[in-house]
Write a protein that holds these residues in place. Structure first.
Motif, short mmCIF file in Angstrom:
data_model
loop_
_atom_site.label_atom_id
_atom_site.label_comp_id
_atom_site.label_asym_id
_atom_site.label_seq_id
_atom_site.Cartn_x
_atom_site.Cartn_y
_atom_site.Cartn_z
N PRO A 31 0.88 -1.22 -0.03
CA PRO A 31 -0.15 0.14 -0.07
C PRO A 31 0.98 1.25 0.04
CG PRO A 31 -0.53 -1.39 1.85
CD PRO A 31 0.74 -1.85 1.28
N VAL A 32 0.98 2.06 -0.96
CA VAL A 32 1.76 3.12 -1.21
C VAL A 32 0.90 4.44 -1.27
CG1 VAL A 32 3.38 4.11 -2.63
CG2 VAL A 32 3.36 2.01 -2.46
N VAL A 33 1.25 5.39 -0.71
CA VAL A 33 0.92 6.61 -0.49
C VAL A 33 1.86 7.64 -1.21
CG1 VAL A 33 -0.15 8.46 0.71
CG2 VAL A 33 -0.28 6.22 1.65
N PRO A 34 1.66 8.00 -2.45
CA PRO A 34 2.54 9.00 -3.15
C PRO A 34 2.36 10.53 -2.65
CG PRO A 34 1.35 7.51 -4.57
CD PRO A 34 0.89 7.41 -3.56
N ILE A 35 3.14 11.06 -2.27
CA ILE A 35 3.01 12.36 -1.66
C ILE A 35 4.09 13.54 -2.51
CG2 ILE A 35 2.72 14.14 0.35
CD1 ILE A 35 2.40 11.49 2.01
N ALA A 36 3.75 14.45 -3.11
CA ALA A 36 4.45 15.41 -3.56
C ALA A 36 3.69 16.85 -3.36
CB ALA A 36 4.88 14.98 -5.07
N ARG A 37 4.46 17.81 -4.04
CA ARG A 37 3.88 19.19 -4.26
C ARG A 37 2.66 19.20 -5.33
NH1 ARG A 37 5.96 23.49 -7.36
NH2 ARG A 37 7.85 22.13 -7.72
N ARG A 38 3.12 18.49 -6.66
CA ARG A 38 2.25 18.49 -7.65
C ARG A 38 2.57 17.06 -8.26
NH1 ARG A 38 3.46 23.11 -9.26
NH2 ARG A 38 5.10 22.65 -10.71
N PHE A 39 1.67 16.85 -8.94
CA PHE A 39 1.76 15.55 -10.04
C PHE A 39 1.07 15.78 -11.07
CE2 PHE A 39 1.79 13.57 -5.86
CZ PHE A 39 2.75 12.47 -5.79
N ASN A 40 1.80 15.27 -12.22
CA ASN A 40 1.32 15.34 -13.52
C ASN A 40 0.20 14.43 -13.81
OD1 ASN A 40 2.48 13.25 -14.83
ND2 ASN A 40 4.24 14.25 -15.06
N ALA A 41 -0.58 14.74 -15.07
CA ALA A 41 -1.92 13.94 -15.25
C ALA A 41 -1.35 12.61 -15.32
CB ALA A 41 -2.56 14.47 -16.59
N ALA A 42 -0.15 12.42 -16.05
CA ALA A 42 0.29 10.74 -16.12
C ALA A 42 0.60 10.27 -14.86
CB ALA A 42 1.25 10.98 -17.28
N GLN A 43 1.01 10.91 -14.09
CA GLN A 43 1.39 10.08 -12.84
C GLN A 43 0.19 10.01 -11.99
OE1 GLN A 43 4.22 13.36 -11.45
NE2 GLN A 43 5.88 12.28 -11.97
N LYS A 44 -0.68 10.75 -12.03
CA LYS A 44 -2.14 10.49 -11.28
C LYS A 44 -2.87 9.17 -11.88
CE LYS A 44 -3.05 15.42 -10.24
NZ LYS A 44 -3.70 16.63 -10.30
N THR A 45 -2.81 9.17 -13.10
CA THR A 45 -3.28 7.90 -13.68
C THR A 45 -2.55 6.78 -13.53
OG1 THR A 45 -4.18 9.31 -15.64
CG2 THR A 45 -3.83 6.79 -15.87
N ALA A 46 -1.36 6.88 -13.33
CA ALA A 46 -0.30 5.68 -13.13
C ALA A 46 -0.70 5.25 -11.28
CB ALA A 46 1.19 5.97 -13.35
N PHE A 47 -0.89 6.15 -10.80
CA PHE A 47 -1.11 5.99 -9.25
C PHE A 47 -2.62 5.63 -9.07
CE2 PHE A 47 3.16 8.43 -8.56
CZ PHE A 47 3.71 7.08 -8.48
N ALA A 48 -3.32 5.49 -10.11
CA ALA A 48 -4.65 5.34 -9.88
C ALA A 48 -5.37 6.44 -9.09
CB ALA A 48 -4.98 3.88 -9.32
N LYS A 49 -4.78 7.80 -9.19
CA LYS A 49 -5.31 9.23 -8.55
C LYS A 49 -5.31 8.74 -7.24
CE LYS A 49 -8.13 10.36 -12.41
NZ LYS A 49 -9.63 10.77 -12.99
#
Length: 442
Positions: A31-49
């Motif tokens: 179970p991963v919680v990706p945290i950053a200042r900003r994500f691009n659209a492709a990253q949001k899709t890859a991480f299932a939003k």
């Protein structure tokens, strides 16, 4: 019934290492919680939003604690870092001060939380830059804190994505140039980003099995040391770069780094800056033996890491365009700014005469010339600044089309004048479209 895998927060999950680590851990079932200042659209899709966007470095300890507690994480992987002071923050704020608040946030939790921190290899006595000194200061704070930790010290990270130094290496691989001997022969130990993720997965499974007393510092890198030249050659073979090469003069490196520092003040992130040059001249080396012995992980070699990268046509396009991009943007910025300046000065008379010959009054012709010149200069300045560059490109395309249409109506003879000024506007528009296409860094 087996114990579930621990939840892992990856701080800086939109960056080169953070994104690769988060993706690999997800693939392994964590179970991963990706945290950053900003994500691009492709990253949001890859991480299932399932991403968390927040200004981590700006948060105080209490706010950091709330963010982590909201997702009930047991392990925090800190991949946040900056090369040198700039628009992304100062090295002291990002490396030392943020880690100090992160330690306080983790220490406030009732249950222990494991901190896995990404740092740099090398000896603190040799640290030549604020980048390395603040990285080392963060290590000392973590070691002195009463919390379980593992500090990973990767070398030059090779990943499927390219950014900064890894992008520059790809560009050098397809150009007919070699770095000066002094820089080319410096040590550059490499690290396959998959080995970082494998190490974190190994630690996380041990954590799940009840091992709580962690205080390890490991150099995570290939067994065989490499030099900068060897890394470039490995990429050159993979990308099919030219065999005949010319050595760049050593006197070029420092001016190029200073130019990179100057451009960074405009919001850009050039791979070659003073910090990068000093760190490269120091060399990147370490001892992976303790890490290998503790984890049983056999690190990927330079040849293997490059061989496993996608060597597709889009990779070759990126490598060839990477250093062309700043030339495109610089030339467009100069083109617009100089066009406006020239029209305001040396060409002011001829410019107003064109309009007065079409029935404009002298006052109106002068006002239109001044307004259009200032507009051109504004477009040029917008193109020079990273934050406004996209707006400048779109404005440049729109203004160019307007000029072409207005000329066709008011002064159609300009379309057939000997120097073809209006005809050349078409290729300029195409070049701005190319700049738009390659503007993103990630």
């Amino acid at each position: 019934m087996s114990t579930p895998l621990p939840a892992i927060a990856v701080l800086g999950a939109s960056g080169l290492i953070g994104e690769a680590v988060a993706s690999r851990l997800l693939q392994e079932g964590f179970p991963v919680v990706p945290i950053a200042r900003r994500f691009n659209a492709a990253q949001k899709t890859a991480f299932a939003k399932g991403v968390v966007e927040c200004p981590l470095v700006a948060l105080d300890a209490a706010a950091l604690a709330r963010v982590l507690a909201a997702h009930d994480v047991e392990i925090v992987v800190n991949c946040i870092g900056v090369l040198q002071d700039g628009h992304r923050g100062s090295t002291d704020a990002v490396h030392r001060a943020f880690v100090e608040r992160l330690i306080a946030a983790l220490g406030s939790r009732a249950e222990p939380v494991l901190l896995i921190h990404l740092s740099i290899p090398g000896d603190s006595e040799d640290d030549p830059t604020s980048f390395s000194r603040t990285k080392r200061a963060a290590e000392r704070m973590i070691a002195a804190a009463s919390l379980p930790f593992v500090i990973l010290r990767p070398g030059f990270v090779i990943a499927p994505a390219a950014y900064g130094g890894s992008a520059l290496i790809r560009a050098l691989a397809v150009l007919p140039f070699d770095l000066p001997a002094g820089e080319a022969q410096q040590a550059l130990a490499i690290t396959d980003v998959a080995d970082i993720a494998r190490t974190i997965a190994f630690i996380a499974r041990r954590w799940r099995d009840g091992e709580r007393h962690w205080n390890a510092v490991w150099d995570v890198m290939a067994r065989q040391p490499s030099t900068v030249a060897e890394v470039v050659v490995a990429f050159r073979r993979g990308l099919g770069g030219p065999k005949r090469r010319l050595a760049l003069p050593s006197t070029l490196m420092q001016p190029a780094a200073r130019a990179g520092d100057l451009v960074a003040h405009l919001g850009w992130s050039p791979p070659l800056r003073s910090t990068a040059l000093l760190e490269m001249r120091r060399g990147v080396a370490g001892d992976p033996a303790p890490w290998i012995a503790a984890t049983g992980i056999e690190p990927a070699s330079l040849a293997e890491s490059v061989r496993l990268l996608p060597q597709t046509v889009q990779e070759k396009w990126f490598a060839r365009l990477y250093l062309t991009k700043p030339l495109i943007l610089a030339s467009l910025s100069a083109f617009w700014a100089l066009s406006g300046f020239i029209a305001l000065t040396a060409a002011y008379g001829p410019a107003t005469e064109i309009l007065t010959s079409r029935g404009f009054s002298a006052g109106l012709a002068g006002a239109v010339t001044v307004a259009s010149s200032l507009l051109d200069i504004s477009v040029g300045l917008a193109l020079a600044i990273r934050r406004t560059c996209r707006i400048g490109l779109l404005a440049g395309i729109g203004v160019s089309l307007f000029y072409m249409i207005a000329a066709a109506v008011l002064t159609p003879a300009l379309w057939i004048e000997p120097l073809g000024a209006l005809v050349k506007t078409g290729p300029a528009i195409v070049l701005m479209l190319v700049a738009l296409a390659v503007l993103e860094d990630r």
